[in-house]
Design a protein around this motif. Structure first.
Motif, short mmCIF file in Angstrom:
data_model
loop_
_atom_site.label_atom_id
_atom_site.label_comp_id
_atom_site.label_asym_id
_atom_site.label_seq_id
_atom_site.Cartn_x
_atom_site.Cartn_y
_atom_site.Cartn_z
N GLY A 142 42.32 31.93 27.17
CA GLY A 142 42.31 30.39 27.25
C GLY A 142 41.54 29.74 26.01
O GLY A 142 41.34 28.49 25.81
N GLY A 143 40.69 30.78 25.22
CA GLY A 143 39.98 30.28 24.42
C GLY A 143 38.52 29.98 24.35
O GLY A 143 37.67 29.36 23.77
N PHE A 144 38.22 30.44 25.62
CA PHE A 144 36.43 30.15 25.92
C PHE A 144 35.61 31.33 25.71
O PHE A 144 35.98 32.75 25.89
CB PHE A 144 36.20 29.95 27.44
N ARG A 145 34.62 31.31 24.88
CA ARG A 145 33.74 32.22 24.56
C ARG A 145 32.91 32.67 25.94
O ARG A 145 32.54 31.98 26.59
CB ARG A 145 32.65 31.72 23.64
N MET A 146 33.25 34.09 26.24
CA MET A 146 32.21 34.43 27.60
C MET A 146 30.83 34.35 27.47
O MET A 146 30.31 34.90 26.41
CB MET A 146 32.94 35.86 27.98
N SER A 147 30.25 33.83 28.53
CA SER A 147 28.93 34.06 28.30
C SER A 147 28.03 35.50 28.59
O SER A 147 26.81 35.39 28.04
CB SER A 147 28.21 33.26 29.63
N VAL A 148 28.86 36.27 28.92
CA VAL A 148 28.46 37.59 29.03
C VAL A 148 28.85 38.49 27.97
O VAL A 148 29.75 38.24 27.36
CB VAL A 148 29.33 38.43 30.29
N GLY A 149 27.81 39.23 27.27
CA GLY A 149 27.98 39.87 26.24
C GLY A 149 28.67 41.34 26.67
O GLY A 149 28.18 41.67 27.49
N MET A 150 29.49 41.85 26.04
CA MET A 150 30.39 43.00 26.51
C MET A 150 30.43 43.88 25.12
O MET A 150 30.68 43.66 24.16
CB MET A 150 31.51 42.58 26.83
N THR A 151 30.59 45.15 25.71
CA THR A 151 30.93 46.52 24.69
C THR A 151 31.57 47.55 25.74
O THR A 151 31.61 47.16 26.94
CB THR A 151 29.83 46.86 23.89
N ASN A 152 32.05 48.46 24.89
CA ASN A 152 32.66 49.47 26.11
C ASN A 152 32.33 51.11 25.47
O ASN A 152 31.73 51.15 24.34
CB ASN A 152 34.02 49.54 25.69
N CYS A 153 32.29 52.05 26.19
CA CYS A 153 32.36 53.52 25.73
C CYS A 153 33.43 54.22 26.48
O CYS A 153 33.95 53.61 27.77
CB CYS A 153 30.84 54.04 25.90
N GLY A 154 33.87 55.36 26.12
CA GLY A 154 34.92 56.04 26.90
C GLY A 154 36.39 56.03 25.99
O GLY A 154 36.32 55.42 24.82
N ALA A 155 37.21 56.69 26.44
CA ALA A 155 38.70 56.80 25.67
C ALA A 155 39.21 55.17 25.67
O ALA A 155 39.89 54.89 24.66
CB ALA A 155 39.82 57.60 26.48
N LEU A 156 38.88 54.44 26.57
CA LEU A 156 39.47 53.01 26.57
C LEU A 156 38.39 51.90 26.62
O LEU A 156 37.48 52.41 27.53
CB LEU A 156 40.53 52.90 27.51
N GLY A 157 38.56 50.97 26.07
CA GLY A 157 37.71 49.80 26.23
C GLY A 157 38.38 48.53 26.76
O GLY A 157 39.67 48.43 26.04
N TRP A 158 37.96 47.61 27.56
CA TRP A 158 38.44 46.48 27.91
C TRP A 158 38.09 45.37 27.00
O TRP A 158 36.88 45.23 26.52
CB TRP A 158 37.81 46.08 29.38
N VAL A 159 39.26 44.89 26.64
CA VAL A 159 39.06 43.70 25.44
C VAL A 159 39.74 42.56 25.84
O VAL A 159 40.85 42.58 26.54
CB VAL A 159 39.32 44.07 24.26
N SER A 160 39.26 41.46 25.49
CA SER A 160 39.76 40.17 25.59
C SER A 160 39.95 39.30 24.48
O SER A 160 38.93 39.20 23.66
CB SER A 160 38.88 39.24 26.70
N ASP A 161 41.00 38.74 24.34
CA ASP A 161 41.03 37.72 23.23
C ASP A 161 42.29 36.86 23.33
O ASP A 161 42.77 36.63 24.38
CB ASP A 161 41.47 38.46 21.57
N ARG A 162 42.61 36.01 22.43
CA ARG A 162 43.48 34.90 22.49
C ARG A 162 44.92 35.40 23.38
O ARG A 162 45.62 34.58 23.78
CB ARG A 162 43.91 34.04 21.43
#
Ligand code: SIN
Ligand code: FE2
Length: 210
Positions: A50-70
């Motif tokens: 929806g275009g909102f910047r999440m208040s939580v900072g995120m990163t990932n490790c492992g074969a797959l990482g969860w991502v969000s964008d437009r």
């Protein structure tokens, strides 16, 4: 250390295990691994579809990482910031999440995705389901580090009653089976200080995504 909030101990229902202090025995190894992962793939504030910047900072490790964008939420093998694969799953993370899952009755759990959330005071995560994974027979293993948070644990529907559970450094919540798709979130964080992580909370969410 004595716990100040024993009265938060409410049963969370079938499929949910609260493992208080479970990560403390491996604290040093887990924090060292966290530092190495976040050095290679720093925290960033993703944008919701929806275009909102999440208040939580995120990163990932492992074969797959969860991502969000437009364009939506998904699992991706590479960090969109660098185009490189996410840092490998540290041994300390794999061992801890496997042990916690087994203690909760989910033996053989091998996580291929660890989402790392960093909350500063005021940050929150609104009620949601974890449903971008392929196999819902695999549980979610959620490790809390740093300053305390209030976990909001609901049910099958967004409108289901919500339990509020305090999560502290070293606590692990595992949910799966009939609770696998239950709504959950994190209330806005209150200011506090933690000897190892300063003024923030870090959550490691282990999942079998692919
Ligand atoms: C999540 O639902 O992805 C994280 C929950 C938490 O930070 O404890
Ligand atoms: Fe979640």
């Amino acid at each position: 250390m004595t716990r100040l909030f024993e009265d938060f101990e409410v049963p969370l229902g079938e499929g949910v295990a609260m493992l208080r202090g479970f990560a403390l025995a491996e604290e040093d190894a887990v924090l060292a691994a966290l530092e190495s992962v976040t050095g290679a793939a720093p925290f960033r504030h993703m944008v919701t579809p929806g275009g909102f910047r999440m208040s939580v900072g995120m990163t990932n490790c492992g074969a797959l990482g969860w991502v969000s964008d437009r364009s939506g939420y998904r699992y991706a093998p590479c960090d969109p910031e660098t185009g490189k694969p996410w840092p490998a799953m540290p041994h300390a993370f794999a061992a801890l999440s496997g042990r916690a899952a087994a203690a909760a009755g989910f033996s053989g759990f091998e996580s291929d995705a660890c989402l790392i959330n960093r909350y500063a005071p005021g940050a929150k995560l609104t009620l949601h389901q974890d449903r971008n994974e392929r196999d819902f027979s695999q549980p979610i293993v959620s490790v809390s580090l740093g300053i305390p948070a209030v976990f909001l644990f609901g049910g099958e529907h967004r409108s289901s009653p919500i339990r509020r559970v305090r999560l502290e450094h070293g606590d692990i919540v595992v949910w799966g089976g009939p609770a696998r798709l239950f709504y959950h979130g994190i209330a806005p964080l209150k200011e506090a200080a933690h000897p190892r992580l300063g003024g923030c909370r870090v959550n490691l969410t282990f999942r079998r995504a692919g």
